[in-house]
Design a protein around this motif. Structure first.
Motif, PDB file in Angstrom:
ATOM      1  N   LYS A 159      -1.338  -5.266 -13.256  1.00  0.00           N
ATOM      2  CA  LYS A 159      -2.024  -4.017 -13.600  1.00  0.00           C
ATOM      3  C   LYS A 159      -2.399  -4.137 -15.069  1.00  0.00           C
ATOM      4  CE  LYS A 159      -2.137   0.862 -12.927  1.00  0.00           C
ATOM      5  NZ  LYS A 159      -1.641   1.993 -12.198  1.00  0.00           N
ATOM      6  N   VAL A 178      -7.836  -1.599  -5.945  1.00  0.00           N
ATOM      7  CA  VAL A 178      -7.140  -2.879  -5.852  1.00  0.00           C
ATOM      8  C   VAL A 178      -8.187  -3.980  -5.764  1.00  0.00           C
ATOM      9  CG1 VAL A 178      -5.526  -4.277  -4.503  1.00  0.00           C
ATOM     10  CG2 VAL A 178      -5.219  -1.781  -4.640  1.00  0.00           C
ATOM     11  N   VAL A 180      -8.067   4.920  -1.031  1.00  0.00           N
ATOM     12  CA  VAL A 180      -7.691   3.701  -1.737  1.00  0.00           C
ATOM     13  C   VAL A 180      -8.863   2.736  -1.577  1.00  0.00           C
ATOM     14  CG1 VAL A 180      -6.108   1.734  -1.732  1.00  0.00           C
ATOM     15  CG2 VAL A 180      -5.227   4.039  -1.318  1.00  0.00           C
ATOM     16  N   VAL A 214       0.815  -1.218   0.000  1.00  0.00           N
ATOM     17  CA  VAL A 214       0.000   0.000   0.000  1.00  0.00           C
ATOM     18  C   VAL A 214       0.849   1.268   0.000  1.00  0.00           C
ATOM     19  CG1 VAL A 214      -0.339   0.380   2.488  1.00  0.00           C
ATOM     20  CG2 VAL A 214      -2.194   0.897   0.891  1.00  0.00           C
ATOM     21  N   ILE A 244      -5.656  -2.398 -10.145  1.00  0.00           N
ATOM     22  CA  ILE A 244      -4.622  -3.407  -9.885  1.00  0.00           C
ATOM     23  C   ILE A 244      -5.340  -4.680  -9.445  1.00  0.00           C
ATOM     24  CG2 ILE A 244      -2.651  -4.019  -8.440  1.00  0.00           C
ATOM     25  CD1 ILE A 244      -2.227  -0.918  -8.138  1.00  0.00           C
ATOM     26  N   GLU A 250      -6.807   4.995  -6.226  1.00  0.00           N
ATOM     27  CA  GLU A 250      -6.436   3.711  -6.820  1.00  0.00           C
ATOM     28  C   GLU A 250      -7.367   2.612  -6.318  1.00  0.00           C
ATOM     29  OE1 GLU A 250      -2.518   2.811  -8.216  1.00  0.00           O
ATOM     30  OE2 GLU A 250      -1.745   4.335  -6.836  1.00  0.00           O
ATOM     31  N   VAL A 271     -10.238  -1.134  -1.993  1.00  0.00           N
ATOM     32  CA  VAL A 271      -9.864  -2.537  -2.160  1.00  0.00           C
ATOM     33  C   VAL A 271     -11.162  -3.349  -2.224  1.00  0.00           C
ATOM     34  CG1 VAL A 271      -9.540  -2.916   0.332  1.00  0.00           C
ATOM     35  CG2 VAL A 271      -8.417  -4.416  -1.307  1.00  0.00           C
ATOM     36  N   SER A 281       2.954   2.314  -1.980  1.00  0.00           N
ATOM     37  CA  SER A 281       3.131   2.912  -3.307  1.00  0.00           C
ATOM     38  C   SER A 281       1.819   3.411  -3.917  1.00  0.00           C
ATOM     39  CB  SER A 281       3.754   1.876  -4.256  1.00  0.00           C
ATOM     40  OG  SER A 281       2.851   0.803  -4.454  1.00  0.00           O
ATOM     41  N   LEU A 282       0.709   3.266  -3.204  1.00  0.00           N
ATOM     42  CA  LEU A 282      -0.590   3.631  -3.770  1.00  0.00           C
ATOM     43  C   LEU A 282      -0.983   5.065  -3.454  1.00  0.00           C
ATOM     44  CD1 LEU A 282      -2.705   0.427  -3.048  1.00  0.00           C
ATOM     45  CD2 LEU A 282      -1.363   0.984  -5.082  1.00  0.00           C
ATOM     46  N   GLU A 283      -1.726   5.651  -4.374  1.00  0.00           N
ATOM     47  CA  GLU A 283      -2.257   7.002  -4.220  1.00  0.00           C
ATOM     48  C   GLU A 283      -3.765   6.940  -4.020  1.00  0.00           C
ATOM     49  OE1 GLU A 283      -0.359   9.762  -4.276  1.00  0.00           O
ATOM     50  OE2 GLU A 283       1.436   8.573  -4.626  1.00  0.00           O
ATOM     51  N   MET A 306      -2.687  -3.601   4.469  1.00  0.00           N
ATOM     52  CA  MET A 306      -2.882  -2.332   3.774  1.00  0.00           C
ATOM     53  C   MET A 306      -3.337  -1.261   4.770  1.00  0.00           C
ATOM     54  SD  MET A 306      -4.709  -3.604   0.218  1.00  0.00           S
ATOM     55  CE  MET A 306      -4.893  -1.924  -0.425  1.00  0.00           C
TER      56      MET A 306
END
Length: 142
Positions: free
Chosen positions: A139, A30, A103, A21, A121, A28, A105, A23-25, A47
Motif C-alpha cells: 500500500k 486494488v 471494490v 478481499v 493497494i 478501495e 480491481v 478486509s476491503l471496503e 475476490m
C-alpha cells in the motif's frame, strides 16, 4: 505496509484472493501487476467469491475493458492490457468506478497509472515456476 505470500495451485490462489478481499471496503482500488498467465484472474475469482459472487462468472475483461459483478459488495474488474493511454480509461469513466460503491480491481494498472488513486493497494505477482506464484502486497503512502 508490505506483505508476501506464495501459492502453489490455482485453487490456493483463489482461496488467498477470497481471504484478501474480506478486509476491503467499498471504494478501495486494488492493482494487480504480473505477466500473462501469472494468476491475476484467478486471484480476482477469489475476490469475487469473498464478495458472494460465483467465481465461474468471472473472466478477464480483455475485450470489454471492464466487468461489473454484483454480490455482497460490487466488484469492478478492469483489464487495461489493450489500453494505449490513460485517456482511454477516462473515456469509459474509470475514475467514477475508483471512487464508487464497489471494490475496484485493475489488471495491467501501469497502463493507466496516472489515474490511480494514491491510496490504492498494489499487488505484484511473479511465477517462478509452472505452479508457484509469489504475491507481494504494498500500500503506497500518499
Amino acid at each position: 505496509m508490505e506483505k508476501e505470500f506464495t501459492t502453489t495451485s490455482p485453487d490456493e490462489t483463489i482461496a488467498r484472493g477470497k481471504e484478501f478481499v474480506a478486509s476491503l471496503e467499498a471504494g478501495e482500488v486494488v492493482c494487480l501487476q504480473g505477466d500473462l498467465g501469472a494468476g491475476k484472474t484467478h486471484f480476482v475469482k477469489g475476490m469475487a467469491e469473498g464478495l458472494g459472487i460465483e467465481s465461474d462468472d468471472v473472466s478477464s475483461p480483455t475485450f470489454t475493458l471492464i466487468n461489473e459483478y454484483d454480490g455482497d459488495k460490487l466488484l469492478y474488474h478492469f483489464d487495461c492490457y489493450r489500453m494505449e493511454s490513460p485517456r482511454e480509461a477516462l473515456e469509459i469513466g474509470a475514475e467514477e468506478y475508483f471512487y464508487g460503491d464497489g471494490v475496484t480491481v485493475i489488471e495491467w494498472p501501469e497502463r493507466i497509472e496516472p489515474l490511480i488513486p494514491p491510496e490504492a493497494i498494489w499487488i505484484s505477482i511473479e511465477a517462478p515456476d509452472k505452479n508457484t506464484r509469489k504475491f507481494v502486497i504494498r500500500k503506497r503512502e500518499p
